[in-house]
Design an enzyme around this catalytic site. Structure first.
Site, PDB file in Angstrom:
ATOM      1  N   GLY A 172     -10.716  38.385 -20.506  1.00 55.59           N
ATOM      2  CA  GLY A 172     -11.887  38.876 -21.210  1.00 55.59           C
ATOM      3  C   GLY A 172     -12.718  37.704 -21.702  1.00 55.59           C
ATOM      4  O   GLY A 172     -12.198  36.607 -21.922  1.00 55.59           O
ATOM      5  N   TYR A 173     -13.986  37.965 -21.890  1.00 55.98           N
ATOM      6  CA  TYR A 173     -14.931  36.902 -22.229  1.00 55.98           C
ATOM      7  C   TYR A 173     -15.418  37.051 -23.664  1.00 55.98           C
ATOM      8  O   TYR A 173     -15.838  38.126 -24.085  1.00 55.98           O
ATOM      9  CB  TYR A 173     -16.106  36.923 -21.238  1.00 55.98           C
ATOM     10  CG  TYR A 173     -15.596  36.558 -19.866  1.00 55.98           C
ATOM     11  CD1 TYR A 173     -15.541  35.244 -19.470  1.00 55.98           C
ATOM     12  CD2 TYR A 173     -15.082  37.530 -19.027  1.00 55.98           C
ATOM     13  CE1 TYR A 173     -15.015  34.889 -18.236  1.00 55.98           C
ATOM     14  CE2 TYR A 173     -14.549  37.192 -17.789  1.00 55.98           C
ATOM     15  CZ  TYR A 173     -14.520  35.871 -17.408  1.00 55.98           C
ATOM     16  OH  TYR A 173     -13.981  35.528 -16.193  1.00 55.98           O
ATOM     17  N   LEU A 174     -15.337  35.951 -24.413  1.00 60.53           N
ATOM     18  CA  LEU A 174     -15.771  35.918 -25.804  1.00 60.53           C
ATOM     19  C   LEU A 174     -17.258  35.598 -25.910  1.00 60.53           C
ATOM     20  O   LEU A 174     -17.891  35.925 -26.915  1.00 60.53           O
ATOM     21  CB  LEU A 174     -14.951  34.889 -26.593  1.00 60.53           C
ATOM     22  CG  LEU A 174     -13.471  35.245 -26.735  1.00 60.53           C
ATOM     23  CD1 LEU A 174     -12.672  34.028 -27.183  1.00 60.53           C
ATOM     24  CD2 LEU A 174     -13.289  36.400 -27.703  1.00 60.53           C
TER      25      LEU A 174
END
Length: 155
Positions: free
Chosen positions: A28-30
């Protein structure tokens, strides 16, 4: 500075993966989709990582640190709506180079990509892909995992 030199291709036909190592991956991307630098959380089997990638295309800056499961789970909720799930198969091509073949699941289930990393830009340019490789999408930003995590399959 750590650099990653890699080419990415669609997969025309699946090769024999019986000797490849399989890992289940969720990432997942922050960072927001339009940020030039990406900050990613990744779980690969039972290992957890925080990765920073900058730039795009053939040569990118990459820094990665292994983190604890607790650290991963602390930040994972912030990636909601920006996630990718896949099985990654790592194997060797006849010329000795390593490949990483991703078979995506969830919203990206029909997509298969393969990446090969190189020691130099010259090696990357000289690479002749095997028959099971499809179109070269190295420079196509639609095929970046970060983009696909928010926008879906780029067909």
């Amino acid at each position: 500075m750590s650099k990653e030199i890699e080419r990415k291709f669609l997969v025309a036909t699946l090769p024999d993966l019986s000797s490849a190592q399989k890992a289940v991956v969720r990432q997942g991307y922050l960072t927001a989709p339009d940020d030039s630098t990406e900050l990613r959380l990744r779980q690969k089997n039972e290992a957890f990582f925080l990765t920073l990638k900058g730039g795009g295309g053939l040569v990118r800056v990459e820094r990665e640190a292994q983190i604890t499961e607790e650290q991963f789970e602390t930040f994972w909720p912030e990636t909601e709506g920006r996630r990718v799930e896949k099985e990654r198969y790592t194997g060797r091509l006849p010329d000795g180079l390593m490949f990483e073949l991703d078979i995506f699941s969830g919203d990206l289930a029909s997509l298969r990509l393969v990446e090969v990393e190189f020691d130099s830009e010259e090696d990357a340019a000289a690479f002749v892909p095997p028959d099971w490789f499809g179109a070269d999408v190295t420079e196509d930003k639609r095929y970046k995992n970060k983009t696909m995590a928010t926008e879906g399959i780029p067909f």
